[in-house]
Design an enzyme around this catalytic site. Structure first.
Site, PDB file in Angstrom:
ATOM      1  CG  ASP A 193       8.413 -36.831 -30.254  1.00 55.29           C
ATOM      2  OD1 ASP A 193       9.473 -36.723 -29.623  1.00 55.29           O
ATOM      3  OD2 ASP A 193       8.335 -37.320 -31.392  1.00 55.29           O
ATOM      4  N   GLY A 200       9.372 -30.995 -39.663  1.00 57.92           N
ATOM      5  CA  GLY A 200      10.523 -31.701 -40.235  1.00 57.92           C
ATOM      6  C   GLY A 200      11.859 -31.294 -39.645  1.00 57.92           C
ATOM      7  CE1 TYR A 217      12.607 -42.411 -33.941  1.00 57.51           C
ATOM      8  CE2 TYR A 217      11.000 -44.098 -34.470  1.00 57.51           C
ATOM      9  CZ  TYR A 217      11.567 -43.228 -33.563  1.00 57.51           C
ATOM     10  OH  TYR A 217      11.106 -43.200 -32.272  1.00 57.51           O
ATOM     11  CB  SER A 258       7.859 -32.762 -31.356  1.00 56.88           C
ATOM     12  OG  SER A 258       8.189 -34.044 -31.095  1.00 56.88           O
ATOM     13  CB  SER A 297      -3.953 -26.964 -41.756  1.00 59.53           C
ATOM     14  OG  SER A 297      -2.695 -26.359 -41.573  1.00 59.53           O
TER      15      SER A 297
END
Ligand code: GLA
Length: 389
Positions: A175, A125, A227, A129, A72
């Site tokens: 999402d 965060g 959540y 999404s 990444s």
């Protein structure tokens, strides 16, 4: 604004630097903001998201050695490489869990393994999404390369399963559906039960409006946050009401049996009342957009959605409440927190001509309260996931 061609070229270059070879293609998937319809998706209700201009790009190539290599641009030095057979929930974890989860879901289609380089600009965060953008970009890539018979609905399921089963974040399908199905200039009206959807035109510019996204800088984590608690409370409320899902509750009056005089009863009543009224708000916003074509009319409905998330669902924060209150005082048409809650971003529907003033007022209020400075951007209803090359 960076063009798709520039994004593609930069992902290709990053892939070459990470893996010493060429990707077979580059795919992009956007983050999203939900105009209205929060915490309704896992209750089989309605949502109305738009895709953001910010995307995650995945440059992907199949391998022949049975290994999965993940890199990444945003996490240099955290390159992950392991045997396809060793992928299992939680291994790898962190950012790599999302692409790994998608590869694990589709591992039979890529038996030789795969190299994936991701690069993105969806802030993590913040309730926008970034995780779905990441998993959907990889899911679309693997579909195009190795599983052409998969439908977009299948890809939603693959990306959701990666997040639910591999990463351990118990999300609904909002999402992933938004990232894969949204189109430019529209909001996606989705029935999460039967998956039927409609592209609802949302031309903010023509109405002289903008949708401001205010990132409060407070972060959340769905895997560990409240959540999951809210999900369980909704399930318990549906069980007690003896309906398959809260979607099936016709109106607020039908929630009365929940309030059995116990503390738990009154909590379940509040949670369910949010879901029932939120489903109604989605239908109302869609009706207003269709009938009046004037997005200004939806402002008060957004603000009512915030009050419901704050008071009944109880997932707002002081920063989000301050942001919404300051925006409304400064003359915004409507404002609400977005996403899973416990931090993240708010959206503010505001006249183009007033956006600077509203931003200033929010920023000043944050300073007075001692909160860190909010970051703002504009949400322009943008295209969903696509192949860049
Ligand atoms: C998170 C989840 C979604 C949805 C929203 C709340 O973004 O990933 O599935 O439940 O919260 O609307």
């Amino acid at each position: 604004m960076t063009t798709d061609a520039e994004l593609e070229a930069s992902a290709r270059a990053a892939f070459a630097a990470a893996f010493d070879g060429e990707p077979e293609g580059v795919w992009a998937a956007p983050g999203r903001v939900n105009v209205i319809g929060e915490h309704t998706d896992y209750n089989e209700g309605f949502v109305l998201p738009v895709a953001l201009g910010q995307t995650t790009r995945a440059a992907v190539a199949r391998r022949t050695d049975g290994r999965v290599a993940l890199a990444s641009v945003q996490h240099p030095g955290q390159r992950v490489e392991l045997d396809l057979a060793d992928l299992s929930p939680g291994t790898p974890d962190g950012w790599a869990g999302y692409p790994a989860g998608v590869v694990a879901e589709l591992r039979e289609r890529v038996p030789g393994g795969v190299s994936v380089l991701v690069d993105g600009d969806v802030p993590a965060g913040m309730g926008l999404s970034s995780s779905a953008a990441l998993s959907c970009s990889v899911a679309l890539a693997l579909r195009d390369l190795a599983a052409p018979q998969l439908t977009t609905a299948d890809l939603v399921d693959v990306a959701r399963a990666a997040e639910n089963d591999f990463v351990g974040a118990p999300t609904g399908i909002l999402d992933q559906s938004a990232s894969l199905l949204c189109t430019a200039g529209h909001a996606l009206f989705l029935d999460t039960r039967d998956r039927s959807s409609e592209q609802v035109p949302l031309d903010l510019a023509a109405a002289g409006l903008v949708l401001l996204v205010v990132d409060t800088g407070t972060t959340h984590s769905h895997a560990t946050g409240g959540y999951g608690d809210r999900r369980r409370e909704c399930e318990r409320a549906a069980e007690r009401l003896d309906v398959p899902a809260l979607r099936d509750v016709p109106d607020v009056a039908a929630l009365a049996p929940l309030d059995d005089g116990t503390g738990e009863g009154s909590v379940l009543l509040r949670r369910a009342r949010h879901v029932v009224t939120e489903d109604a708000r989605v239908l109302e916003v869609v009706r207003l957009l269709r009938d009046t074509g004037d997005p200004r009319a939806v402002g008060p409905v957004l603000t009512a959605g915030h009050a419901s998330l704050r008071d009944d669902f109880q997932i707002s924060t002081v920063e989000l409440d301050t942001c919404v209150a300051a925006a409304l005082e400064a003359g915004a048409e409507g404002a609400r927190m977005v996403g899973g809650g416990f931090g993240g971003s708010a959206i503010v529907l505001v006249e183009d001509a007033s956006v600077d003033r509203v931003t200033e007022v929010i920023t000043r209020r944050f300073r007075e309260e001692g909160y860190s400075a909010p970051r703002t951007s504009l949400a322009v209803p943008s295209p969903g996931a696509r192949r860049l090359s």
